[in-house]
Motif scaffolding. Structure first.
Motif, PDB file in Angstrom:
ATOM      1  N   LEU A  38      24.954   6.228  25.598  1.00 14.63           N
ATOM      2  CA  LEU A  38      24.356   6.836  24.590  1.00 14.63           C
ATOM      3  C   LEU A  38      23.555   5.866  23.736  1.00 14.63           C
ATOM      4  N   ALA A  39      23.987   4.479  23.849  1.00 15.21           N
ATOM      5  CA  ALA A  39      23.288   3.493  23.068  1.00 15.21           C
ATOM      6  C   ALA A  39      22.027   3.143  23.965  1.00 15.21           C
ATOM      7  N   ASP A  40      21.634   3.724  24.935  1.00 15.76           N
ATOM      8  CA  ASP A  40      20.376   3.223  25.639  1.00 15.76           C
ATOM      9  C   ASP A  40      19.143   3.934  24.786  1.00 15.76           C
ATOM     10  N   PHE A  41      19.232   4.948  23.948  1.00 15.13           N
ATOM     11  CA  PHE A  41      18.584   5.548  23.333  1.00 15.13           C
ATOM     12  C   PHE A  41      17.851   4.319  22.078  1.00 15.13           C
ATOM     13  N   ASP A  42      18.891   3.693  21.569  1.00 15.24           N
ATOM     14  CA  ASP A  42      18.758   2.800  20.375  1.00 15.24           C
ATOM     15  C   ASP A  42      18.179   1.525  21.083  1.00 15.24           C
ATOM     16  N   ALA A  43      18.323   1.105  21.960  1.00 11.32           N
ATOM     17  CA  ALA A  43      17.735  -0.153  23.011  1.00 11.32           C
ATOM     18  C   ALA A  43      16.341   0.327  23.189  1.00 11.32           C
ATOM     19  N   ALA A  44      16.105   1.540  23.783  1.00 13.00           N
ATOM     20  CA  ALA A  44      14.864   1.893  24.386  1.00 13.00           C
ATOM     21  C   ALA A  44      13.882   2.077  23.290  1.00 13.00           C
ATOM     22  N   THR A  45      14.306   2.382  21.972  1.00  9.99           N
ATOM     23  CA  THR A  45      13.199   2.748  21.109  1.00  9.99           C
ATOM     24  C   THR A  45      13.210   1.722  19.803  1.00  9.99           C
ATOM     25  N   GLN A  46      14.013   0.539  20.190  1.00  8.01           N
ATOM     26  CA  GLN A  46      14.188  -0.212  19.052  1.00  8.01           C
ATOM     27  C   GLN A  46      12.831  -0.991  18.563  1.00  8.01           C
ATOM     28  N   GLY A  47      12.256  -0.833  17.320  1.00  5.61           N
ATOM     29  CA  GLY A  47      11.186  -1.523  16.819  1.00  5.61           C
ATOM     30  C   GLY A  47       9.980  -0.436  17.052  1.00  5.61           C
ATOM     31  N   GLU A  48      10.079   0.651  17.689  1.00  6.56           N
ATOM     32  CA  GLU A  48       9.026   1.677  17.794  1.00  6.56           C
ATOM     33  C   GLU A  48       8.701   2.733  16.877  1.00  6.56           C
ATOM     34  N   THR A  49       7.698   3.274  16.880  1.00  3.88           N
ATOM     35  CA  THR A  49       7.330   4.454  16.133  1.00  3.88           C
ATOM     36  C   THR A  49       7.936   5.639  17.042  1.00  3.88           C
ATOM     37  N   ILE A  50       8.429   6.664  15.968  1.00  4.78           N
ATOM     38  CA  ILE A  50       9.210   7.844  16.838  1.00  4.78           C
ATOM     39  C   ILE A  50       8.769   8.904  16.120  1.00  4.78           C
ATOM     40  N   LEU A  51       8.297  10.055  16.935  1.00  2.00           N
ATOM     41  CA  LEU A  51       8.113  11.442  16.329  1.00  2.00           C
ATOM     42  C   LEU A  51       9.093  12.470  17.030  1.00  2.00           C
ATOM     43  N   VAL A  52       9.547  13.253  16.481  1.00  2.00           N
ATOM     44  CA  VAL A  52      10.765  14.043  16.900  1.00  2.00           C
ATOM     45  C   VAL A  52      10.090  15.490  16.886  1.00  2.00           C
ATOM     46  N   ALA A  53      10.465  16.385  17.865  1.00  5.85           N
ATOM     47  CA  ALA A  53      10.300  17.529  17.921  1.00  5.85           C
ATOM     48  C   ALA A  53      11.401  18.566  17.525  1.00  5.85           C
ATOM     49  N   LEU A  54      11.165  19.320  16.482  1.00  5.02           N
ATOM     50  CA  LEU A  54      12.487  20.105  16.295  1.00  5.02           C
ATOM     51  C   LEU A  54      12.237  21.614  16.600  1.00  5.02           C
ATOM     52  N   ASP A  55      13.288  22.140  16.969  1.00  6.51           N
ATOM     53  CA  ASP A  55      13.213  23.599  16.905  1.00  6.51           C
ATOM     54  C   ASP A  55      14.329  24.143  16.183  1.00  6.51           C
ATOM     55  N   GLN A  56      14.025  24.989  15.218  1.00  5.29           N
ATOM     56  CA  GLN A  56      15.001  25.503  13.997  1.00  5.29           C
ATOM     57  C   GLN A  56      15.998  24.155  13.585  1.00  5.29           C
ATOM     58  N   GLU A  57      15.137  23.127  13.441  1.00  2.28           N
ATOM     59  CA  GLU A  57      15.704  21.851  12.828  1.00  2.28           C
ATOM     60  C   GLU A  57      16.581  21.165  13.803  1.00  2.28           C
ATOM     61  N   PRO A  59      16.614  18.745  16.900  1.00  4.62           N
ATOM     62  CA  PRO A  59      15.887  17.945  17.898  1.00  4.62           C
ATOM     63  C   PRO A  59      15.803  18.291  19.398  1.00  4.62           C
ATOM     64  N   VAL A  60      14.572  18.587  19.870  1.00  4.44           N
ATOM     65  CA  VAL A  60      14.523  19.112  21.300  1.00  4.44           C
ATOM     66  C   VAL A  60      13.674  18.115  22.135  1.00  4.44           C
ATOM     67  N   GLY A  61      13.256  17.297  21.426  1.00  7.54           N
ATOM     68  CA  GLY A  61      12.498  16.091  22.215  1.00  7.54           C
ATOM     69  C   GLY A  61      11.718  15.006  21.258  1.00  7.54           C
ATOM     70  N   PHE A  62      11.249  13.983  21.834  1.00  8.05           N
ATOM     71  CA  PHE A  62      10.716  12.861  21.212  1.00  8.05           C
ATOM     72  C   PHE A  62       9.698  11.944  21.884  1.00  8.05           C
ATOM     73  N   VAL A  63       8.962  11.467  21.178  1.00 11.42           N
ATOM     74  CA  VAL A  63       7.980  10.320  21.678  1.00 11.42           C
ATOM     75  C   VAL A  63       8.174   9.153  21.018  1.00 11.42           C
ATOM     76  N   ALA A  64       8.266   7.736  21.624  1.00  8.29           N
ATOM     77  CA  ALA A  64       8.282   6.588  20.956  1.00  8.29           C
ATOM     78  C   ALA A  64       7.154   5.797  21.607  1.00  8.29           C
ATOM     79  N   TRP A  65       6.526   5.043  20.747  1.00  8.04           N
ATOM     80  CA  TRP A  65       5.360   4.253  21.086  1.00  8.04           C
ATOM     81  C   TRP A  65       5.516   3.064  20.226  1.00  8.04           C
ATOM     82  N   TRP A  66       4.674   1.743  20.847  1.00  4.18           N
ATOM     83  CA  TRP A  66       4.748   0.418  20.515  1.00  4.18           C
ATOM     84  C   TRP A  66       3.411   0.453  19.859  1.00  4.18           C
TER      85      TRP A  66
END
Length: 141
Positions: A38-57, A59-66
């Motif tokens: 589970l902690a892989d998400f935190d390591a993979a996205t550290q310091g990045e900008t993240i957008l989250v897709a919500l379906d009825q509030e 989260p059903v997806g995300f994109v992270a970029w540098w």
């Protein structure tokens, strides 16, 4: 179905950790998924900008970029939501903020993702190796 793209907030962390784990377990079949955590998400996205897709509030997806390099680092959609346009919407929203040219890496063994990016106009520019296997560097002008 009510979908919305929002900026990442701390309350998205736990559902996105779960989503990232499940999506990688399903997509990266050539890797030992017992090593995923589970902690892989935190390591993979550290310091990045993240957008989250919500379906009825939810989260059903995300994109992270540098942002400094216009590099799209992660794009994941909940496996049960695949094929519904969520990934495309996230990628388009990311690119609207990142600009062009943009780059990303995609593991060569991940055929569905490679086909997705090619349909979106990305072009393979080089190849390399990573701990998860050979990858392609793709660019969008």
């Amino acid at each position: 179905m009510s979908r919305l793209l929002v900026e990442y907030a701390a309350h998205h962390a736990e559902p996105l950790r779960q989503l990232y784990l499940r999506a990688r377990q399903q997509a990266f079949t050539w890797l030992d998924s017992t090593q995923f955590a589970l902690a892989d998400f935190d390591a993979a996205t550290q310091g990045e900008t993240i957008l989250v897709a919500l379906d009825q509030e939810k989260p059903v997806g995300f994109v992270a970029w540098w942002p400094p390099d216009n590099f799209v680092h992660s794009l994941f959609v909940a496996p049960e939501q695949a094929g519904q346009g969520i990934g495309k919407a996230l990628l388009q929203a990311c690119l609207a903020r990142v600009g062009r040219p943009a780059t990303l890496k995609c593991l060569q063994a991940n055929d569905p993702a490679l086909r997705f990016y090619e349909r979106q106009g990305w072009v393979i520019t080089e190849a390399g190796d990573s701990a998860e296997g050979p990858y392609f560097l793709l660019a969008l002008q």
